[in-house]
Scaffold this active site. Structure first.
Site, PDB file in Angstrom:
ATOM      1  N   HIS A   1       0.796  -1.239   0.000  1.00 14.88           N
ATOM      2  CA  HIS A   1       0.000   0.000   0.000  1.00 14.88           C
ATOM      3  C   HIS A   1       0.820   1.277   0.000  1.00 14.88           C
ATOM      4  O   HIS A   1       0.252   2.359   0.141  1.00 14.88           O
ATOM      5  CB  HIS A   1      -0.941   0.041   1.197  1.00 14.88           C
ATOM      6  CG  HIS A   1      -2.035  -0.972   1.144  1.00 14.88           C
ATOM      7  ND1 HIS A   1      -3.274  -0.710   0.592  1.00 14.88           N
ATOM      8  CD2 HIS A   1      -2.080  -2.247   1.558  1.00 14.88           C
ATOM      9  CE1 HIS A   1      -4.026  -1.786   0.695  1.00 14.88           C
ATOM     10  NE2 HIS A   1      -3.321  -2.742   1.276  1.00 14.88           N
ATOM     11  N   LYS A  18      -7.790  14.095   4.603  1.00 13.90           N
ATOM     12  CA  LYS A  18      -6.974  12.876   4.563  1.00 13.90           C
ATOM     13  C   LYS A  18      -5.953  12.981   5.680  1.00 13.90           C
ATOM     14  O   LYS A  18      -5.829  14.028   6.304  1.00 13.90           O
ATOM     15  CB  LYS A  18      -6.285  12.701   3.208  1.00 13.90           C
ATOM     16  CG  LYS A  18      -5.673  13.987   2.632  1.00 13.90           C
ATOM     17  CD  LYS A  18      -5.142  13.771   1.216  1.00 13.90           C
ATOM     18  CE  LYS A  18      -6.118  14.091   0.109  1.00 13.90           C
ATOM     19  NZ  LYS A  18      -6.450  12.980  -0.739  1.00 13.90           N
ATOM     20  N   THR A  61      -8.280   6.790  -2.001  1.00 12.36           N
ATOM     21  CA  THR A  61      -9.618   6.260  -2.223  1.00 12.36           C
ATOM     22  C   THR A  61     -10.660   7.349  -2.005  1.00 12.36           C
ATOM     23  O   THR A  61     -11.764   7.265  -2.531  1.00 12.36           O
ATOM     24  CB  THR A  61      -9.915   5.067  -1.286  1.00 12.36           C
ATOM     25  OG1 THR A  61      -9.407   5.365   0.008  1.00 12.36           O
ATOM     26  CG2 THR A  61      -9.293   3.796  -1.796  1.00 12.36           C
ATOM     27  N   LYS A  74     -14.460   8.610  -3.735  1.00 14.19           N
ATOM     28  CA  LYS A  74     -15.698   8.961  -3.027  1.00 14.19           C
ATOM     29  C   LYS A  74     -16.191  10.349  -3.449  1.00 14.19           C
ATOM     30  O   LYS A  74     -17.392  10.580  -3.626  1.00 14.19           O
ATOM     31  CB  LYS A  74     -15.461   8.945  -1.513  1.00 14.19           C
ATOM     32  CG  LYS A  74     -15.079   7.574  -0.984  1.00 14.19           C
ATOM     33  CD  LYS A  74     -14.521   7.621   0.428  1.00 14.19           C
ATOM     34  CE  LYS A  74     -13.800   6.312   0.744  1.00 14.19           C
ATOM     35  NZ  LYS A  74     -12.938   6.385   1.927  1.00 14.19           N
TER      36      LYS A  74
HETATM   37  C1  NBG Z   1      -2.515   3.782   1.903  1.00 11.84           C
HETATM   38  C2  NBG Z   1      -2.072   4.664   0.748  1.00 11.84           C
HETATM   39  C3  NBG Z   1      -3.258   5.155  -0.046  1.00 11.84           C
HETATM   40  C4  NBG Z   1      -4.123   3.974  -0.468  1.00 11.84           C
HETATM   41  C5  NBG Z   1      -4.492   3.158   0.759  1.00 11.84           C
HETATM   42  C6  NBG Z   1      -5.306   1.936   0.413  1.00 11.84           C
HETATM   43  C7  NBG Z   1      -1.207   2.982   3.800  1.00 11.84           C
HETATM   44  C8  NBG Z   1       0.051   2.336   4.246  1.00 11.84           C
HETATM   45  N1  NBG Z   1      -1.334   3.197   2.496  1.00 11.84           N
HETATM   46  O1  NBG Z   1      -2.818   5.848  -1.185  1.00 11.84           O
HETATM   47  O2  NBG Z   1      -1.322   5.742   1.238  1.00 11.84           O
HETATM   48  O3  NBG Z   1      -5.282   4.425  -1.103  1.00 11.84           O
HETATM   49  O4  NBG Z   1      -3.330   2.720   1.421  1.00 11.84           O
HETATM   50  O5  NBG Z   1      -4.652   1.156  -0.521  1.00 11.84           O
HETATM   51  O6  NBG Z   1      -2.057   3.278   4.602  1.00 11.84           O
END
Ligand code: NBG
Length: 947
Positions: free
Chosen positions: A462, A659, A770, A774
């Site tokens: 991620h 965020k 994500t 939304k």
């Molecule tokens: C996060 C990313 C996001 C991504 C989400 C879900 C972690 C380690 N990573 O960009 O920063 O949308 O994971 O995949 O939380």
């Protein structure tokens, strides 16, 4: 399955319509030929150049934007009268003993208004022991939730029976975070019961919306990763896949954020103060978890076995939450583990009369699952964190293995029946634990055990941020999990032996591939371990997966090209459109004709064209505008109630950035733009100001408590907002609001209210994002960089509907290289003015951030704020310009909403299920309203006489 994602370039330009592409090459080619396309180039994603992503508008990938929900056997809306449940596996013995009991459970609970009211009231009196004279909204919430839960439980029991009888392959989603958000409304809408409950509560004198507000928002996650896990559970169930989420039942979720003197204060979030009606404690499901201790050899039946003993033992107890899906009776399980002291007692201390320390030692055990680590993307580096990881992984593997052993299948079937997905590296130790159990408890030999492990696990990465890559010291693992450390060395040994065959000369490469980093102290690289123990590794957006292949995991990709693939993230339309923005949802249903789009978001794709053709476009756009105003009004009221700030919501752009606070996400660049906008307004005459677009810029998000820069950015935003909001000359035209304690329930108010949303990370840093999805689904436009899922969103909705700006990944790399060689950013006049106003104190007392700014000016602009600033300004100006033409803006929103089918988690899950997990859906048999037609799934049941 390890099929790579293939990219098909379609050369036949007079055919415009999209066709559904599958990852199976042959199938896709057949489909394309069938549809009249010539397949000229078949190019694997692995051969794609990173530069493809860097070029605006380049679309190498055409893909289906929708996933079709399988035709359901029934509509939950049919559910009005007495409905018989399907019946399973009743044997003769059971029949004799309990025919009466059996009969009493043969139908589902009724869903008419009276029955619902009765069940709420019964729970209030008999479960919660409250009288009629002491009712309040909280207790009504609890009674209502228990009544809803009853209805979920019967469907859940039936779902589990179907799975048990049929033995389909099961999916286990291991995640250290599940950011569920509130559950009541979600359960009601998925089971199509919201109207009934609304009516029932109304008659009792309560408004359902107020009852929803009484639910504590379970915040057992930090951000995107945990919320993604929650959306995935919704889609797994919606698509009838048999799945379990496995994680930790923290007592304290992510901290509550308050703002005092412009600064973030962290407060504990004890979310269980009023109980949690959704969870079911399963005292009967418990496992012993060992820490520390030592290993020794023992001979059993002439065979050498390794024994791990001593140390500390704690107990894991399961807490289950039922996960319903949209318009299906199937239910899945989220199983969270809580730590308890083991029941064994230190009798030695006890007998010595030291009762207190015997108890104290035991109490330590319950701390393991106390707190969620508030780190978003940096490792906590704490022993307790590793303990948490092993704790939940060990309990989970025990649970999965037990279920498998009970099925009496041979071990060779294990990976055909169980798929396990590692949500980032936090659960990596699960792979080693499975290996340990297979070897030490079930006596498989290493090769056989390792093959089972490798075929069972998939790993999703991620983030590419190097500081977020988990590494644990060899010393710590050896101390806490001595047997696992031995096995990790063994895995590494066999792996490196293989690698040496290919790269015997290249010691640097071997060192990079090794699980062990030969540093002082020696470290275990969890990502390497994860890749080696998995059959598939995926990133979460195309660009991110490509970066994994070409940078972070380049060596591994060279070694195992087929292991790497991509599954772009998604979000569930159920929570994010249907629950969060009902006015929009109603509008879509009205103009589309029915609610089917909620379960199949791609259905909306043709709606704009349809509206255009039948002359309803203008009316739709007008009504969409009104719906937006209602959503903005909701947010404005929240702001007034909580922050005492008055906002104009009718004629003013709502610009939102919510965020986690992180330098790479560049909230600071947005804040600098706010200062710029304010200074520009100040320099204008009153007449000129009147011509400007009015704006409120909202920020929201938590900073990890130890991340000083991120906390300073929060302080900066709050400091400037005080100056800006209190300036009577300009505050009619521009305000800045920091929304404290951003969380799922607040997101459901904030996101629908946005006109513009900001996703402005430095290219190459945001894996996917994500919330961008939304915002688009609820009709706001993105201002953003070519990063993460923004790129694919633009591919789907059209480049003309997104305000892109900024340097691309390759350019960013060049800038960083230049800065490493001493280059400094060229600030230019307008940005200099912004910095000057900060230094002079014109926008508040901001001394604490001066060093940070000076660092940037001196060539430490790692996230390239100065390099992207002017392009960002231009994009902002363009957004203002287009916003002044209401119809054009709304039309862009409509096109955005309707082209978001690809970003439904239904599509992501379908892709995981088909390409990584190899799952097939299994649906509960149809419930019926005539006893003679009920579904009987076991032949001996047919003999039971029915009347
Ligand atoms: C996060 C990313 C996001 C991504 C989400 C879900 C972690 C380690 N990573 O960009 O920063 O949308 O994971 O995949 O939380």
């Amino acid at each position: 399955m390890q099929t790579p994602t293939n990219i098909y370039e379609i050369k036949n330009s007079n055919k415009e319509e999209k066709i559904e592409l599958s990852n199976n090459q042959q199938e896709t080619e057949e489909k394309m030929n069938f549809a009249g396309y010539e397949v000229n180039t078949v190019m694997s994603t692995f051969e794609r150049k990173l530069s493809d992503f860097a070029q605006e508008g380049k679309q190498t990938l055409k893909r289906s934007s929708s996933i079709k929900k399988r035709d359901s056997l029934y509509k939950l809306t049919d559910f009005s009268e007495k409905i018989f449940r399907p019946e399973f596996q009743m044997n003769e013995k059971l029949k004799e003993k309990s025919e009466k009991l059996w009969r009493m459970m043969e139908s589902y609970l009724p869903r008419d208004k009276q029955s619902i009211q009765k069940s709420i009231i019964d729970h209030i009196e008999y479960t919660l022991a409250r009288t009629r004279f002491s009712l309040d909204k909280q207790i009504i919430y609890q009674g209502t939730s228990l009544s809803v839960r009853d209805r979920l439980l019967e469907a859940w029991n039936d779902s589990q029976s179907v799975i048990k009888i049929n033995h389909p392959k099961r999916l286990y989603y291991l995640s250290i975070e599940f950011l569920l958000g509130r559950l009541l409304q979600n359960a009601l809408i998925n089971f199509k019961m919201e109207d009934k409950y609304k009516e029932a509560l109304n008659e009792l004198g309560y408004k359902i919306e107020e009852i929803y507000e009484r639910e504590n928002d379970p915040a057992l996650g930090n951000g995107g990763l945990g919320r993604l896990a929650a959306c995935y559970l919704d889609s797994l169930t919606t698509l009838n896949y048999p799945a379990w989420g496995y994680g930790i039942r923290y007592d304290y979720g992510i901290f509550r954020q308050a703002i005092e003197n412009c600064q973030q204060i962290e407060l504990p979030d004890y979310w269980l103060t009023k109980g949690n009606p959704w969870e079911i404690m399963r005292i009967d499901i418990n496992y012993k978890i060992r820490f520390y201790g030592h290993c020794r050899d023992e001979y059993k039946n002439g065979r050498k076995v390794r024994i791990w003993e001593g140390g500390q033992e704690v107990e894991a107890i399961a807490f289950d939450t039922v996960i319903p899906g949209w318009d299906t009776l199937n239910c899945n399980t989220l199983r969270l583990w809580k730590s308890y002291p083991s029941r064994e007692f230190n009798f030695e201390s006890f007998n010595k009369g030291d009762y207190a320390s015997a108890v104290a030692e035991k109490d330590q055990a319950s701390y393991i699952t106390s707190v969620l680590y508030p780190n978003d993307s940096t490792p906590a580096g704490k022993e307790l964190r590793l303990k948490q990881q092993y704790f939940f992984c060990c309990a989970t593997i025990n649970d999965i293995v037990k279920r498998f052993v009970n099925s009496n299948m041979p071990w060779s079937e294990f990976s055909n029946k169980n798929a396990m997905q590692l949500n980032d590296t936090h659960p990596t130790i699960a792979a080693v634990e499975l290996l340990r159990q297979l070897i030490d408890d079930y006596f498989l030999d290493y090769n056989e055990a390792y093959e089972i492990v490798r075929k069972s696990f998939g790993y999703t990465n991620h983030t590419v941020l190097p500081e977020a890559l988990e590494r644990w010291s060899v010393d710590l693992i050896s101390k806490l999990l001595p047997r696992h450390m031995e096995l990790i060395f063994l895995i590494n040994h066999f792996f490196l032996e293989e690698v040496k065959k290919r790269y015997s000369q290249n010691l640097d490469k071997l060192a990079r591939l090794s699980i062990i980093e030969e540093s002082t102290p020696k470290m275990v690289r969890m990502a390497n371990l994860c890749i080696i123990c998995s059959h598939t590794v995926n990133g979460v957006a195309e660009i991110h997966s490509e970066l994994l292949r070409t940078t972070l995991f380049k060596d591994f990709h060279e070694l195992f090209p087929k292991k790497f693939t991509n599954v772009t993230n998604g979000v569930t339309s159920r929570r994010w459109i249907y629950c969060a923005f009902r006015e929009l949802s109603n509008l879509l249903t009205e103009y589309y004709g029915c609610e089917d789009w909620v379960g199949e978001l791609g259905l909306l794709e043709q709606l704009p064209e349809k509206l255009q053709n039948n002359g309803k476009l203008d009316r739709f756009l007008e009504e969409f505008g009104n719906a937006k105003i209602l959503a903005k009004k909701r947010l404005a009221h929240w702001v007034k109630d909580h922050l005492k700030i008055e906002l104009n919501y009718e004629n003013c752009m709502f610009d939102v950035m919510v965020k986690r606070m992180h330098e790479y996400k560049r909230q600071f660049m947005n804040a600098l733009y706010c200062v710029y906008r304010y200074l520009t307004l100040k320099d204008m005459s009153q007449q000129e100001r009147e011509k400007q677009i009015k704006r409120v810029t909202f920020f929201g998000g938590k900073a990890a408590p130890g991340y000083t820069v991120a906390k300073n950015i929060i302080r900066f935003i709050n400091t400037i907002s005080k100056v800006i909001n209190n300036d009577p000359e300009t505050n009619k035209y521009f305000k800045v609001v920091f929304l404290p304690d951003y969380k799922v329930s607040l997101a459901q108010i904030i996101i629908p209210a946005a006109d513009l949303s900001q996703h402005i990370s430095t290219a190459g840093t945001e894996a996917s994002g994500t919330s961008n999805m939304k915002f688009c689904m609820t009709g706001s436009l993105i201002i953003g960089t070519r990063d993460g899922a923004n790129i694919e969103i633009a591919d789907e909705i059209g480049q003309e509907n997104i305000f892109f700006f900024g340097k691309n990944v390759i350019e960013i790399e060049k800038i960083r290289a230049a800065q490493r060689n001493g280059a400094k950013p060229d600030v230019g006049g307008r940005l200099k003015k912004v910095f000057d106003s900060i230094f002079s104190g014109r926008v508040g007392d901001n001394n604490y951030i001066k060093d940070y700014i000076n660092g940037i000016l001196n060539g430490n602009d790692f996230y390239c704020i100065c390099y992207d600033f002017y392009d960002y300004l231009a994009a902002q100006e363009k957004a203002d310009l287009i916003y002044s033409d209401k119809r054009n803006w709304r039309n862009k929103c409509l096109n955005t909403i309707c082209k978001m089918g690809f970003f439904s988690t239904d599509r992501s899950i379908q892709s995981y299920a088909e390409n990584i997990w190899g799952l097939t859906p299994i649906e509960l048999p149809k419930p019926v309203n005539e006893i003679s037609k009920r579904v009987i799934s076991s032949s001996n049941l047919k003999n039971i006489e029915m009347n």
